[in-house]
Scaffold this active site. Structure first.
Site, mmCIF file in Angstrom:
data_model
loop_
_atom_site.group_PDB
_atom_site.id
_atom_site.type_symbol
_atom_site.label_atom_id
_atom_site.label_comp_id
_atom_site.label_asym_id
_atom_site.label_seq_id
_atom_site.Cartn_x
_atom_site.Cartn_y
_atom_site.Cartn_z
ATOM 1 N N HIS A 10 0.821 -1.205 0.000
ATOM 2 C CA HIS A 10 0.000 0.000 0.000
ATOM 3 C C HIS A 10 0.858 1.260 0.000
ATOM 4 C CE1 HIS A 10 -2.265 3.124 2.387
ATOM 5 N NE2 HIS A 10 -3.074 2.943 1.367
ATOM 6 N N GLU B 158 2.157 1.829 -3.451
ATOM 7 C CA GLU B 158 1.062 2.372 -4.286
ATOM 8 C C GLU B 158 0.996 3.889 -4.156
ATOM 9 O OE1 GLU B 158 -3.233 3.613 -3.553
ATOM 10 O OE2 GLU B 158 -3.015 1.523 -2.920
ATOM 11 N N HIS B 159 1.114 4.415 -2.944
ATOM 12 C CA HIS B 159 1.133 5.862 -2.731
ATOM 13 C C HIS B 159 2.329 6.501 -3.421
ATOM 14 C CE1 HIS B 159 -1.826 7.160 0.491
ATOM 15 N NE2 HIS B 159 -2.099 5.873 0.355
ATOM 16 N N GLU C 236 -3.529 8.267 7.127
ATOM 17 C CA GLU C 236 -4.577 7.375 6.627
ATOM 18 C C GLU C 236 -4.845 6.247 7.625
ATOM 19 O OE1 GLU C 236 -5.735 4.813 2.604
ATOM 20 O OE2 GLU C 236 -3.760 5.760 2.772
#
Length: 433
Positions: A53, A56-57, A131
């Site tokens: 993840h 991905e950012h 997040e």
């Protein structure tokens, strides 16, 4: 019935292993593109939980030829959309652009995927930590992570996709780069497209932009789900106005032929406005605003369950109603009208989704990267229509029997939650002790 000519897709494989799949859709002036990577949170070692993840950012924070600002500005100039998502088994970077801007979009996306610069690492680290904090403050999302841990225990499928703050806070550029080289690698990559696109052009464009990308050594084999732990109760205390509860159990794999019966079961239990849980708990009794069932399917396992958010005084009744309805279905009481309504709901949603090039691209890309058979729409409809009431009941009896259900909850008082669970599954309390 659906026009087969619109549904035809083409598949190619590059010498470096990447697969390209596309579907030409007449009458549209857009193209939906997606780079699908066969790596997600279950592929991470425990010490690197969350790196899929995080990467991905970071793909958006610059590449070998584009800065983060240039990526944002270019897609704004295209009038396009650019986004990404990470799941337990895949990562996808996807876009939708006008057809005449396909080459520009693919140029930028390929550089992001193959050659990220990992610039602005520390600032994006803070974004991901925010997040994670946001999820911690969103109990109706967080409870699903607790439910996954209750079902799968210490297996990677039981970890949150978003990762852990302690990992994100300390993971180095070197570790991220090494993981990227292993995961974003030839045979683990699929480029999917749908819209006004020519397949041969798409293959040519990718071949040109693939050149020079560094090949990795490949990922280790995934840890299989050989057995899941017995059902468990898990609770997180938070000062919330509602209790957020999931009852969940192991489900079926994505290639299991019973997946069509599972979709019908989900629609009957809580997947639609006319479903049993929505009608009994929300519409008739007003005990919840949000109540639904869900199912996730992986390469070798799955998870099935239900969620309800409700005030303390309603929690025991909500769980009792849910278990009563599951038991009723499992006992063979699937009414002909609800079976037919569930089938029509599934078929209607499927056909309506085909009006979107993004949905078409997702269907192609997800099936290809997960090695799931890509069935013709007519075949999917036929499989849905062929599901029988006894098949639905048998699946409910096998998957949703009360003795198979784990319980996960978030709320202000663990004892109240345990008392509510004890009324439907007293055995869980001994498992949790």
């Amino acid at each position: 019935m659906y026009d087969r000519r619109v549904q035809k897709h083409e598949v190619s494989q590059l010498s470096t292993g990447e697969r390209v799949i596309s579907e030409r859709v007449p009458g549209v002036r857009s193209v939906a593109l997606g780079f699908w990577i066969g790596a997600g949170s279950r592929d991470e070692p425990d010490a690197r939980a969350g790196v899929s993840h995080f990467i991905e950012h970071l793909l958006f924070k610059g590449s070998s030829r584009y800065t983060a600002q240039e990526i944002a500005e270019l897609f704004d100039e295209l009038g396009g959309e650019l986004n990404a998502a990470t799941s337990r088994e895949t990562t996808v970077v996807f876009a939708r652009v006008p057809d005449e801007r396909l080459e520009t979009a693919l140029d930028v996306m390929a550089d992001m995927v193959y050659r990220p610069s990992f610039d602005e690492l520390d600032s994006e680290r803070e974004v991901v930590l925010e997040e994670i904090a946001m999820v911690e403050d969103t109990p109706h999302d967080l409870v699903h992570d607790i439910a996954a841990e209750a079902v799968f225990g210490g297996h990677p499928l039981g970890r949150p996709v978003i990762g852990r703050a302690e990992v994100i806070s300390t993971v180095s550029r070197r570790a991220l780069t090494a993981y990227h080289h292993r995961a974003y690698h030839g045979e683990r990559l699929v480029l999917a497209a749908a819209g006004n696109v020519r397949h041969a052009q798409l293959v040519e464009l990718l071949e040109e932009r693939r050149n020079g990308a560094r090949a990795g050594v490949g990922m280790p084999a995934r840890k299989p789900v050989r057995r899941v732990p017995p059902p468990r109760l898990r609770f997180l205390r938070k000062d919330t106005e509602q209790y957020h509860a999931c009852l969940s159990a192991p489900g079926i794999a994505r290639t299991d032929d019973r997946r069509f019966a599972a979709s019908v079961l989900d629609a009957i239990v809580g997947g639609s406005a006319s479903s049993r849980l929505f009608q009994e708990i929300r519409e008739k009794r007003g005990m919840a605003y949000s109540v639904y069932s869900y199912a996730s399917q992986y390469s070798d396992a799955g998870q099935i369950g239900l969620y309800v958010g409700t005030r303390e005084e309603n929690l025991p009744a909500c769980l009792e109603i849910a278990v009563t309805e599951l038991s009723d279905i499992a006992s063979g009481n699937v009414r002909p009208e609800e079976l037919q309504r569930a089938k029509e709901n599934l078929k209607g949603r499927l056909l309506l989704s085909l009006g979107s090039t993004s949905n078409r691209m997702t269907r192609l890309g997800k099936a290809t990267i997960t090695d799931t058979p890509l069935l013709e729409i007519e075949e999917v409809v036929r499989r849905i229509e062929s599901v029988t009431a006894p098949e639905v009941s048998a699946l409910a009896e096998e998957l949703l029997a009360v003795e198979r259900l784990s319980a996960a909850g978030i709320g202000p008082d663990e004892n109240r939650f345990r008392e509510a669970v004890a009324r439907v599954s007293p055995g869980l309390l001994s498992e949790a002790a």
